[in-house]
Design a protein around this motif. Sequence first.
Motif, PDB file in Angstrom:
ATOM      1  N   THR A  46       0.870  -1.170   0.000  1.00  0.00           N
ATOM      2  CA  THR A  46       0.000   0.000   0.000  1.00  0.00           C
ATOM      3  C   THR A  46       0.913   1.226   0.000  1.00  0.00           C
ATOM      4  O   THR A  46       2.102   1.108   0.326  1.00  0.00           O
ATOM      5  N   PRO A  47       0.392   2.402  -0.336  1.00  0.00           N
ATOM      6  CA  PRO A  47       1.233   3.601  -0.263  1.00  0.00           C
ATOM      7  C   PRO A  47       1.813   3.823   1.132  1.00  0.00           C
ATOM      8  O   PRO A  47       2.970   4.222   1.262  1.00  0.00           O
ATOM      9  N   CYS A  48       1.033   3.530   2.168  1.00  0.00           N
ATOM     10  CA  CYS A  48       1.529   3.716   3.541  1.00  0.00           C
ATOM     11  C   CYS A  48       2.679   2.763   3.849  1.00  0.00           C
ATOM     12  O   CYS A  48       3.676   3.156   4.460  1.00  0.00           O
ATOM     13  N   GLN A  49       2.559   1.522   3.416  1.00  0.00           N
ATOM     14  CA  GLN A  49       3.637   0.563   3.636  1.00  0.00           C
ATOM     15  C   GLN A  49       4.894   0.978   2.877  1.00  0.00           C
ATOM     16  O   GLN A  49       5.997   0.895   3.407  1.00  0.00           O
ATOM     17  N   GLN A  50       4.707   1.440   1.647  1.00  0.00           N
ATOM     18  CA  GLN A  50       5.854   1.907   0.868  1.00  0.00           C
ATOM     19  C   GLN A  50       6.505   3.093   1.568  1.00  0.00           C
ATOM     20  O   GLN A  50       7.727   3.165   1.685  1.00  0.00           O
ATOM     21  N   HIS A  51       5.678   4.006   2.056  1.00  0.00           N
ATOM     22  CA  HIS A  51       6.198   5.183   2.749  1.00  0.00           C
ATOM     23  C   HIS A  51       6.967   4.766   4.003  1.00  0.00           C
ATOM     24  O   HIS A  51       8.048   5.297   4.286  1.00  0.00           O
ATOM     25  N   LEU A  52       6.451   3.803   4.738  1.00  0.00           N
ATOM     26  CA  LEU A  52       7.127   3.336   5.952  1.00  0.00           C
ATOM     27  C   LEU A  52       8.496   2.733   5.614  1.00  0.00           C
ATOM     28  O   LEU A  52       9.476   3.003   6.319  1.00  0.00           O
ATOM     29  N   LEU A  53       8.585   1.964   4.536  1.00  0.00           N
ATOM     30  CA  LEU A  53       9.882   1.411   4.144  1.00  0.00           C
ATOM     31  C   LEU A  53      10.870   2.521   3.804  1.00  0.00           C
ATOM     32  O   LEU A  53      12.050   2.432   4.151  1.00  0.00           O
ATOM     33  N   TRP A  54      10.396   3.555   3.134  1.00  0.00           N
ATOM     34  CA  TRP A  54      11.279   4.677   2.798  1.00  0.00           C
ATOM     35  C   TRP A  54      11.714   5.424   4.055  1.00  0.00           C
ATOM     36  O   TRP A  54      12.874   5.790   4.194  1.00  0.00           O
ATOM     37  N   ILE A  55      10.789   5.641   4.977  1.00  0.00           N
ATOM     38  CA  ILE A  55      11.157   6.315   6.232  1.00  0.00           C
ATOM     39  C   ILE A  55      12.246   5.512   6.930  1.00  0.00           C
ATOM     40  O   ILE A  55      13.257   6.067   7.373  1.00  0.00           O
ATOM     41  N   LEU A  56      12.041   4.192   7.030  1.00  0.00           N
ATOM     42  CA  LEU A  56      13.033   3.355   7.706  1.00  0.00           C
ATOM     43  C   LEU A  56      14.363   3.317   6.968  1.00  0.00           C
ATOM     44  O   LEU A  56      15.406   3.132   7.590  1.00  0.00           O
ATOM     45  N   SER A  57      14.340   3.509   5.662  1.00  0.00           N
ATOM     46  CA  SER A  57      15.614   3.524   4.948  1.00  0.00           C
ATOM     47  C   SER A  57      16.431   4.758   5.318  1.00  0.00           C
ATOM     48  O   SER A  57      17.648   4.759   5.181  1.00  0.00           O
ATOM     49  N   PHE A  58      15.772   5.790   5.810  1.00  0.00           N
ATOM     50  CA  PHE A  58      16.473   6.997   6.265  1.00  0.00           C
ATOM     51  C   PHE A  58      16.653   7.019   7.778  1.00  0.00           C
ATOM     52  O   PHE A  58      17.625   7.584   8.274  1.00  0.00           O
ATOM     53  N   LYS A  59      15.709   6.446   8.526  1.00  0.00           N
ATOM     54  CA  LYS A  59      15.748   6.482   9.992  1.00  0.00           C
ATOM     55  C   LYS A  59      15.464   5.089  10.550  1.00  0.00           C
ATOM     56  O   LYS A  59      14.489   4.877  11.261  1.00  0.00           O
ATOM     57  N   ASN A  60      16.339   4.156  10.176  1.00  0.00           N
ATOM     58  CA  ASN A  60      16.180   2.789  10.639  1.00  0.00           C
ATOM     59  C   ASN A  60      16.298   2.742  12.158  1.00  0.00           C
ATOM     60  O   ASN A  60      17.129   3.426  12.742  1.00  0.00           O
ATOM     61  N   GLY A  61      15.452   1.932  12.781  1.00  0.00           N
ATOM     62  CA  GLY A  61      15.474   1.840  14.233  1.00  0.00           C
ATOM     63  C   GLY A  61      14.610   2.888  14.915  1.00  0.00           C
ATOM     64  O   GLY A  61      14.739   3.116  16.115  1.00  0.00           O
ATOM     65  N   SER A  62      13.715   3.506  14.174  1.00  0.00           N
ATOM     66  CA  SER A  62      12.812   4.502  14.758  1.00  0.00           C
ATOM     67  C   SER A  62      11.804   3.826  15.684  1.00  0.00           C
ATOM     68  O   SER A  62      11.487   2.645  15.530  1.00  0.00           O
ATOM     69  N   THR A  63      11.294   4.592  16.620  1.00  0.00           N
ATOM     70  CA  THR A  63      10.238   4.100  17.492  1.00  0.00           C
ATOM     71  C   THR A  63       8.896   4.254  16.781  1.00  0.00           C
ATOM     72  O   THR A  63       8.787   4.963  15.773  1.00  0.00           O
TER      73      THR A  63
END
Length: 171
Positions: A38-55
Amino acid sequence: MEQLENYRKLHVLLNLIRGLYKALDNDWRKAAAEVGLTPCQQHLLWILSFKNGSTLTELSEIGVWHVSTVMSMVERMERNGLVSKEVDSNDARTKRIFITEKGRRVRQETLKGEGHFRLLALLNNMKEKEVEEGTKILQYLVSELLGERFLEFVHTSAEQILNNKENLALE
């Protein structure tokens, strides 16, 4: 009369922004669907690619989601092997979310969906000055409505894209 003008401005801006968002969301939905997200899942993967280990809280702030939405999304993505949860070593109450190797590969595949985004072609046809002016307006509005922390993520991740081509596997 001033109140009517304010209503008119609000009406125009709300409808233009909503229309733009719906068009972008539709494009994003098509691009994400190509890799089974989904767009949200894709967005979450991109966020984690920049800020892996986020809460979960950090992800909710950056993704502009409710924490409960992030929790359920992470649960589904964890079952699919895209992310993993780990208890924070300093605070057992806190869970940190990490992108898995499979998640990295899927995120990499999302780069192929660039052609779905009609906005990119439109921006490329505009003068650089027009794009800069529009971006400044958006930055001001986002800063005021969502806060500097959100805007800081946008700026730092944009810099990471330019400075870390191997993260995107660009040549």
